[in-house]
Enzyme design. Structure first.
Site, PDB file in Angstrom:
ATOM      1  N   ASP A 204      -3.300   7.038   4.890  1.00 53.04           N
ATOM      2  CA  ASP A 204      -2.279   5.995   4.834  1.00 53.04           C
ATOM      3  C   ASP A 204      -1.563   5.928   6.183  1.00 53.04           C
ATOM      4  O   ASP A 204      -1.150   6.951   6.726  1.00 53.04           O
ATOM      5  CB  ASP A 204      -1.284   6.298   3.709  1.00 53.04           C
ATOM      6  CG  ASP A 204      -0.450   5.086   3.341  1.00 53.04           C
ATOM      7  OD1 ASP A 204       0.468   4.769   4.117  1.00 53.04           O
ATOM      8  OD2 ASP A 204      -0.714   4.465   2.304  1.00 53.04           O
ATOM      9  N   GLU A 247      -2.774  -0.779   4.009  1.00 55.84           N
ATOM     10  CA  GLU A 247      -2.968   0.248   5.032  1.00 55.84           C
ATOM     11  C   GLU A 247      -3.583   1.517   4.465  1.00 55.84           C
ATOM     12  O   GLU A 247      -3.503   2.583   5.070  1.00 55.84           O
ATOM     13  CB  GLU A 247      -1.627   0.587   5.699  1.00 55.84           C
ATOM     14  CG  GLU A 247      -0.606   1.268   4.814  1.00 55.84           C
ATOM     15  CD  GLU A 247       0.298   0.308   4.055  1.00 55.84           C
ATOM     16  OE1 GLU A 247       1.446   0.685   3.789  1.00 55.84           O
ATOM     17  OE2 GLU A 247      -0.144  -0.813   3.737  1.00 55.84           O
TER      18      GLU A 247
END
Length: 345
Positions: A204, A247
């Site tokens: 992430d 993301e």
């Protein structure tokens, strides 16, 4: 011609890459239009300056079914591109390469993934006549088109990494392979003291919302694209790389130990922290990972890795966290049904 048409119909109905590769080489051996003694479908894999030949499918007239190289093997043990000049020339020149003496070897370049990275190599007792080449080329163009359709359905449009809907099938294949590994007695393993295992990592980007807010979504998309490129450059060719959305990225990898998996992820984290992204300059990532367990599920493994990455983000970001170690230290509480599962690392 009937055999060829029937084979093409079968090929066009497949959605599994390995089944498609096997069907292609069997079709090339069975059609009555030409006579081949062996057919090989190969791909150039590895870094551009050190590529090796991976056999996707191969078959001879005496074989009932095709065989292939195991995708998880060490590519350094495979032949290099230069070991087979005609194959290499077919890729570089994007043209058919033919030997002039018996046994006759003919190598056809195959365009996949927007580049020539695969070849079909056929062996025959007689030289192929010029009028047969267009027929073979037509079969290969159909194969190329079917591969492109699979890419369109399986890959994220921005990063060209695998998308989320392809994850479950890859996970079940890895889980099945993991179970097979554990069934092999330790005395029969090539490296008895080394337990190979599969690991799932969630990656992430830290503070990605700030990137979009401060630089705009176009720059944010560029960061995602560049991160995906760094993933392809950093991980091995057989590691499965996914973009799950936003993301969030996922890696399904096979390593010899828990420590090796953590080291590989730590190297990638460090590399990204040091990499210069245009306009944004530097970003960091948080990573959580977990080994696949016996009787595991895609959602179960992802949930464990996701909890580890959430812990990383809540405790400073820019770090790699192991779910196994977090549970062992008491930092995370394992669900009750997790206690019966066995970690292999």
């Amino acid at each position: 011609m009937n055999v060829l048409l029937a084979g093409l119909a079968t090929l066009s109905g497949l959605r599994d890459r390995q089944a498609m590769d096997f069907t292609l080489v069997k079709l090339m051996l069975s059609t009555e239009l030409w006579q081949f003694s062996s057919v090989k479908l190969l791909r150039a894999v590895g870094p551009l300056n050190d590529q090796h030949w991976l056999t996707l499918a191969q078959c001879t007239c005496s074989q009932a079914e095709p065989t292939h190289d195991q995708v998880w093997l060490d590519i350094s043990a495979l032949p290099t591109l230069s070991d087979f000049p005609k194959r290499e020339a077919a890729i570089v020149t994007e043209s058919v390469q033919r030997s002039l003496t018996a046994p006759f070897v003919t190598v056809f370049p195959i365009n996949t993934q927007a580049s020539v990275c695969s070849v079909l190599e056929v062996l025959s007792d007689q030289a192929l006549s010029a009028d047969l080449l267009p027929h073979i080329d037509s079969v290969l163009r159909l194969y190329e088109n079917l591969q492109s359709l699979l890419d369109y359905g399986e890959k994220d449009s921005l990063t060209e990494l695998l998308n989320r809907k392809t994850f479950d099938s890859a996970f079940w294949r890895a889980a099945q392979a993991q179970e097979t590994i554990q069934m092999v007695p330790e005395t029969e393993r090539r490296q008895p003291n080394q337990e190979v295992s599969y690991f799932l990592a969630v990656i992430d980007i830290d503070h990605f919302k700030h990137v979009n807010d401060n630089f705009g979504h176009l720059i944010g998309d560029e960061v995602l694209l560049l991160l995906a490129r760094q993933m392809r450059a950093s991980f091995r060719f057989h590691d499965q790389l996914y973009r799950f959305g936003g993301e969030e990225f996922v890696v399904l990898m096979r390593c010899s130990s828990h420590a090796d998996a953590q080291a590989a992820l730590e190297r990638f984290r460090t590399h990204i922290a040091e990499h210069d992204f245009p306009q944004v300059n530097h970003i960091t990532i948080s990573i959580g990972f977990t080994p696949l367990n016996l009787n595991d599920t895609p959602s179960g493994a992802f949930d464990r890795a996701d909890k580890a990455v959430y812990y990383a983000k809540e405790h400073g970001r820019n770090q790699v966290c192991s779910y196994t170690e977090l549970v062992a230290s008491g930092a995370l509480q394992a669900p009750a049904d997790d206690t019966e599962e066995v970690d292999f690392f």
